[in-house]
Design a protein around this motif. Sequence first.
Motif, PDB file in Angstrom:
ATOM      1  N   LYS A 166      13.479  88.786  49.266  1.00 47.24           N
ATOM      2  CA  LYS A 166      12.915  88.875  50.630  1.00 47.24           C
ATOM      3  C   LYS A 166      11.871  87.800  51.068  1.00 47.24           C
ATOM      4  N   LEU A 167      12.319  86.779  50.174  1.00 48.57           N
ATOM      5  CA  LEU A 167      11.068  85.778  50.792  1.00 48.57           C
ATOM      6  C   LEU A 167      11.937  84.229  50.292  1.00 48.57           C
ATOM      7  N   SER A 184       0.542  87.362  59.203  1.00 44.64           N
ATOM      8  CA  SER A 184       0.278  88.647  59.295  1.00 44.64           C
ATOM      9  C   SER A 184       0.010  88.988  60.789  1.00 44.64           C
ATOM     10  N   LEU A 185      -0.674  88.288  61.436  1.00 43.30           N
ATOM     11  CA  LEU A 185      -1.047  88.436  62.817  1.00 43.30           C
ATOM     12  C   LEU A 185       0.214  88.302  63.921  1.00 43.30           C
ATOM     13  N   ASN A 186       1.108  87.494  63.503  1.00 46.89           N
ATOM     14  CA  ASN A 186       2.362  87.476  64.157  1.00 46.89           C
ATOM     15  C   ASN A 186       3.394  88.167  63.612  1.00 46.89           C
ATOM     16  N   ASN A 187       3.356  88.857  62.673  1.00 49.89           N
ATOM     17  CA  ASN A 187       4.436  89.478  62.193  1.00 49.89           C
ATOM     18  C   ASN A 187       3.831  90.852  61.392  1.00 49.89           C
ATOM     19  N   ASP A 243       7.009  79.018  54.562  1.00 47.88           N
ATOM     20  CA  ASP A 243       8.116  79.480  54.023  1.00 47.88           C
ATOM     21  C   ASP A 243       8.336  81.028  53.870  1.00 47.88           C
ATOM     22  N   ARG A 244       7.306  81.806  53.984  1.00 47.99           N
ATOM     23  CA  ARG A 244       7.460  83.362  54.394  1.00 47.99           C
ATOM     24  C   ARG A 244       7.873  83.449  55.752  1.00 47.99           C
ATOM     25  N   ALA A 245       7.403  82.771  56.399  1.00 47.31           N
ATOM     26  CA  ALA A 245       7.458  83.134  57.941  1.00 47.31           C
ATOM     27  C   ALA A 245       9.123  82.594  58.209  1.00 47.31           C
ATOM     28  N   VAL A 305      14.728  84.557  59.281  1.00 52.54           N
ATOM     29  CA  VAL A 305      16.092  84.719  58.641  1.00 52.54           C
ATOM     30  C   VAL A 305      16.638  86.068  58.495  1.00 52.54           C
ATOM     31  N   ILE A 306      15.772  86.871  58.057  1.00 48.68           N
ATOM     32  CA  ILE A 306      16.124  88.255  57.461  1.00 48.68           C
ATOM     33  C   ILE A 306      16.188  88.979  58.860  1.00 48.68           C
ATOM     34  N   ARG A 307      15.472  88.720  59.832  1.00 45.81           N
ATOM     35  CA  ARG A 307      15.569  89.422  61.164  1.00 45.81           C
ATOM     36  C   ARG A 307      16.854  89.179  61.773  1.00 45.81           C
TER      37      ARG A 307
END
Length: 198
Positions: free
Chosen positions: A108-109, A185-188, A137-139, A144-146
């Motif tokens: 998942k990343l 984390s604030l944005n997601n 990278d995580r963003a 992509v998963i969404r």
Amino acid sequence: SFYLSKPERFSIKLLEFNEEINCATARNIGFQETTSKIVGFLDGDILVPEIFFEELKKYLDETEHNSKIAGLCPVFAAHRSSETKLQHYDNLEDIYSLNRYKEGNYIKLFQGFCIIIKANVFLEAGMFDKYLIASEDRALAIKVIRLGYKIRCMSDVEILHSNPSTVKNIIRRKRWHAMGNAQLSLNNPAEYQRGIIE
């Protein structure tokens, strides 16, 4: 390096910037210079084995023929015996963190040290978020998963990431990652708070 010592095998173009820019912006600019269907983003502090592309080929074939796979994520190689104890523990933490996101053959990343992604998916996801200090990278993986894609984990493709070797540099790296993760984390909030709530 191996790649620059054998330039006939690769088409290398160096881009020079007159101002300091963050990693996400630099990678987006680099992407705009590419023409391939699958692109890779590599950190400057990794050691890629000579057999990397041979190992990668089977996954690229699978990715090309599966429309649900957005990209590929290799795994961290264990550091060689000459490392310091600090590098050893920092490397173990990276490996532990990566393993927490694995789900069978998928993960998942993306890990910033080596991101391999389809060009059309990268564009569909809006490329890297240039406002992020770190964790671009995580963003990207979240976006992509969404969109309904999966990231294939290449469990047998190992890349050595040269972790910092001093306390000062390790703390600097952790602070930089923490700042990026805070922005992320604030944005997601859904992705980052679900585990705490559960």
